[in-house]
Motif scaffolding. Structure first.
Motif, PDB file in Angstrom:
ATOM      1  N   UNK A  68      43.842  44.053  36.480  1.00  0.00           N
ATOM      2  CA  UNK A  68      43.694  44.392  35.441  1.00  0.00           C
ATOM      3  C   UNK A  68      42.815  44.942  34.608  1.00  0.00           C
ATOM      4  N   UNK A  69      41.355  44.777  35.824  1.00  0.00           N
ATOM      5  CA  UNK A  69      40.325  45.521  35.239  1.00  0.00           C
ATOM      6  C   UNK A  69      40.402  46.467  35.122  1.00  0.00           C
ATOM      7  N   UNK A  70      41.218  47.570  36.205  1.00  0.00           N
ATOM      8  CA  UNK A  70      41.898  48.994  36.300  1.00  0.00           C
ATOM      9  C   UNK A  70      42.874  49.305  35.703  1.00  0.00           C
ATOM     10  N   UNK A 117      31.324  53.244  37.623  1.00  0.00           N
ATOM     11  CA  UNK A 117      32.481  52.163  37.379  1.00  0.00           C
ATOM     12  C   UNK A 117      33.701  52.979  38.236  1.00  0.00           C
ATOM     13  N   UNK A 118      34.132  53.968  38.321  1.00  0.00           N
ATOM     14  CA  UNK A 118      35.033  54.427  39.598  1.00  0.00           C
ATOM     15  C   UNK A 118      35.030  54.747  41.150  1.00  0.00           C
ATOM     16  N   UNK A 119      33.707  54.648  40.825  1.00  0.00           N
ATOM     17  CA  UNK A 119      33.248  54.561  42.845  1.00  0.00           C
ATOM     18  C   UNK A 119      33.008  53.128  43.166  1.00  0.00           C
ATOM     19  N   UNK A 120      33.184  52.137  42.361  1.00  0.00           N
ATOM     20  CA  UNK A 120      33.156  50.937  42.991  1.00  0.00           C
ATOM     21  C   UNK A 120      34.374  50.535  42.932  1.00  0.00           C
ATOM     22  N   UNK A 121      35.186  51.046  41.849  1.00  0.00           N
ATOM     23  CA  UNK A 121      36.579  50.207  41.569  1.00  0.00           C
ATOM     24  C   UNK A 121      37.536  51.453  42.777  1.00  0.00           C
TER      25      UNK A 121
END
Length: 664
Positions: A424-426, A460-464
């Motif tokens: 959902x977040x992505x 944000x991309x790194x964490x996701x």
């Protein structure tokens, strides 16, 4: 004496091995014969009538013939009553010498001959059709005959007590916890374990028989000449129970054994807790004095989309290799995990895997788009708080919500929650909103603002990607290496640190951005309903009681909704020539004149309304039909009710649009 007892059997030939007749202790019909002796119909053998609670007095005559050597239940009765155990079949399926005139007959020929003798003696009361379960060999398809034989056993009670203590004291824990009770019940009711098998392949039992004396020695090597190794092999589970420590070199004391045993978590299906898990725990406690793992995570069995067990005869088998070949390993893995609640069976449909392939593609395209705009920026520190914009604060807050939800779900082995929260977040937040909003700064003239946006996006991309890696490892590893410039090896996502909080939840940012999202969504709906192309810009006047939350973000709103301009006012103009766009924070207006062809749009709306009214009449007609409501499945009837409600809502919306346009 005089009299007789009538019994029933599905295997008449086993009468040749009978050693008792059993009745229920409370069956008054046979109270006066319990303890008396019975004469076999055509063998020189007598045996007693015994009372045992195993017998069902309501089944048949209430009297049961007991053949301890050829039936597992009869064997238990024979043990309780110390009955003789006569083997009436040999390993070739032929009647033994103890059975008089029937000796040497094949078992099925003996069945026919015994029936003939009963008829000749006038002892056959009747023959009835009876459906029952008959064991068959999976290889030869031959009927399996229970019989006595010499086997090797393990006395499991001392082993089971240690395993029970490991579970009750919390050293071994089951996920989900409900599996604990079943596991303990199994251990508390174990019989001694038969570990020998008469197979051609397996670990040979390390026992040796003296050719002359019959003495038996249990040891790894032959004692010498005149000794023959036992021909049996060990039960598969006996060998498999050693797995947790054999893989580390046991019985040698290796560095691997010292380092990695005991392990932490065993992941296995709930269906082999008793066969395998229990034995691993018992033998590890016995041989090494410690449990082999601390957590047993039970997953379910993969079934079809309707929850039905997959079977070739049902035609519903899905081959995972086919899914991987067509949709990819990540999509197959993610589709399974999205339905894999702890301990519950996993439904699977090809359409679901296709849906997760679309998600993998969405993630790939979103990250590759971001990478093309990062201008070499790699994950690092975030900009200072005062330089973070509303969309930065919002995406970081939503990331923290997703991270916390996923962390808790990972800890609880709740894979569906992991997948849902991160998916959902992505998809719905990062791809659909933040990547669009961040373009305003990245493509703008303010270099500092662009750099700040890139820094937040990279973080944000790194964490996701780290959070998603356990559930879709291949695409995330590839994208993360591209994001960080990693060369792989030890510098791989698989070995990277697990993410921690980047920034605390920001409720104010989430509230303000939710207003932005709602207004933009309603403007987009207005475009769709009125046939206004996405490429057409128009002015918008916004009347809202939350002006202080929205007005600072005019540029962001205009970009996301493709507006020519935005003005904020305290009260909305009631001019009927203005189209009204309702949203949670208030109402927005825009002049329709010149924006659309009013007559053409009215004609389209009226056609849509006419079509919707026709569909509504059809659905209402079905519901007015008592036969349909009474005979159709409930979900079908409910579907029609839902359709009526949706069509009524659609017609009301069309009426409002037609009324607005007609007033121009």
């Amino acid at each position: 004496g005089d009299g007789d007892i009538v019994v029933a059997t599905t295997r008449a030939e086993t009468m040749l091995g009978d050693t008792a007749i059993a009745v229920h202790p409370d069956d008054e019909r046979y109270a006066d014969v319990v303890g008396r002796m019975v004469q076999h119909p055509f063998l020189d053998r007598t045996f007693p009538v015994i009372a045992d609670e195993y017998v069902d007095p309501e089944f048949g005559s209430g009297a049961v013939k007991i053949t301890p050597a050829h039936d597992p239940n009869d064997y238990e009765i024979g043990e309780r009553h110390d009955l003789p155990m006569i083997t009436m079949l040999d390993k070739e399926g032929q009647v033994t010498e103890d059975c008089g005139e029937f000796a040497g007959l094949d078992r099925f020929e003996a069945r026919r001959r015994v029936k003939e003798r009963l008829e000749e003696e006038g002892l056959l009361v009747g023959v009835k059709e009876h459906v029952h379960k008959v064991g068959h060999s999976s290889r030869s398809k031959a009927v399996v005959e229970p019989m006595l034989s010499d086997q090797w056993f393990v006395a499991v009670r001392p082993l089971a007590e240690k395993a029970i203590a490991s579970v009750k004291e919390g050293r071994v824990r089951f996920v989900p916890e409900r599996m604990t009770g079943q596991f303990l019940e199994w251990l508390e009711n174990l019989y001694d374990w038969c570990i020998s098998r008469q197979l051609w392949w397996g670990h040979r039992i390390p026992a040796w028989h003296n050719d002359e004396t019959g003495e038996i020695k249990v040891q790894s090597d032959s004692p010498g000449e005149g000794w023959t190794q036992d021909p049996d092999v060990l039960d598969t589970w006996f060998s498999s129970q050693l797995w947790p420590f054999v893989v580390f070199g046991w019985p040698e004391k290796t560095p691997e054994l010292d380092t990695w045993f005991p392990t932490s978590t065993l992941v296995t299906g709930y269906d082999i807790n008793t066969f395998w898990v229990s034995r691993m725990v018992m033998i590890s406690e016995h041989l090494l004095g410690v449990e082999p793992f601390s957590i047993v995570h039970n997953h379910g069995l993969v079934r079809d989309e309707h929850g039905k067990k997959m079977s070739k005869s049902f035609g519903n088998v899905i081959d995972p290799l086919d899914l991987i070949a067509e949709y990819g390993a990540d999509a197959t893995r993610f589709a399974l995990l999205r339905s894999a609640s702890p301990g519950a069976d996993v439904p699977l449909a090809v359409d679901w895997v296709d849906g997760e392939k679309k998600f993998a593609n969405k993630l790939w395209n979103a990250v590759r788009f971001a990478l093309s705009n990062l201008d070499g920026t790699t994950p690092g520190e975030l900009p200072s708080d005062e330089r973070l914009t509303l969309d930065d604060r919002w995406v970081l807050s939503r990331l923290e919500a997703a991270r916390a939800a996923a962390d808790a779900a990972y800890d609880g082995y709740d894979w569906p929650v992991v997948c849902r929260s991160l998916r959902s977040f992505a998809w719905n937040e990062l791809a659909d909103w933040y990547l669009e909003s961040v373009k305003v700064r990245i493509y703008g003239d303010d270099a500092q603002a662009a750099d700040d946006a890139r820094a937040v996006l990279a973080a944000v991309l790194d964490q996701l990607l780290r959070l998603l890696h356990p559930v879709i490892p291949f695409v995330t590893e590839t994208l993360w290496r591209a994001l960080t410039g990693s060369d792989g090896g030890r510098d791989s996502l698989a070995l990277a640190d697990w993410p921690s909080q980047l920034r605390a939840r920001d409720e104010d940012a989430e509230t303000a951005f939710a207003l932005v999202q709602d207004l933009v969504t309603e403007v987009r709906r207005f475009r769709s309903q009125n046939g206004v192309a996405d490429s057409v810009s128009f002015p918008l006047t916004v009347a809202t009681g939350q002006r202080e939350l929205l007005e600072p973000h005019t540029t962001l709103l205009a970009s996301l909704a493709n507006l020519a301009s935005i003005d904020f006012v305290d009260e909305a103009d009631d001019d009927p020539s203005l189209a009204r766009v309702l949203f949670d924070g208030g109402v927005a207006t825009t002049p329709l004149a010149g924006l659309i062809d009013v007559e053409e749009e009215l004609e389209r709306l009226r056609r849509d309304k006419e079509k919707a009214e026709g569909s509504l009449r059809n659905a209402e007609g079905k519901l007015a039909n008592d036969a349909f409501v009474s005979n159709a499945p409930e979900q079908v009837v409910q579907g029609e009710r839902d359709r009526v409600a949706e069509l009524q809502q659609r017609i009301a919306e069309l009426d409002e649009q037609i009324s607005t346009l007609a007033a121009l």
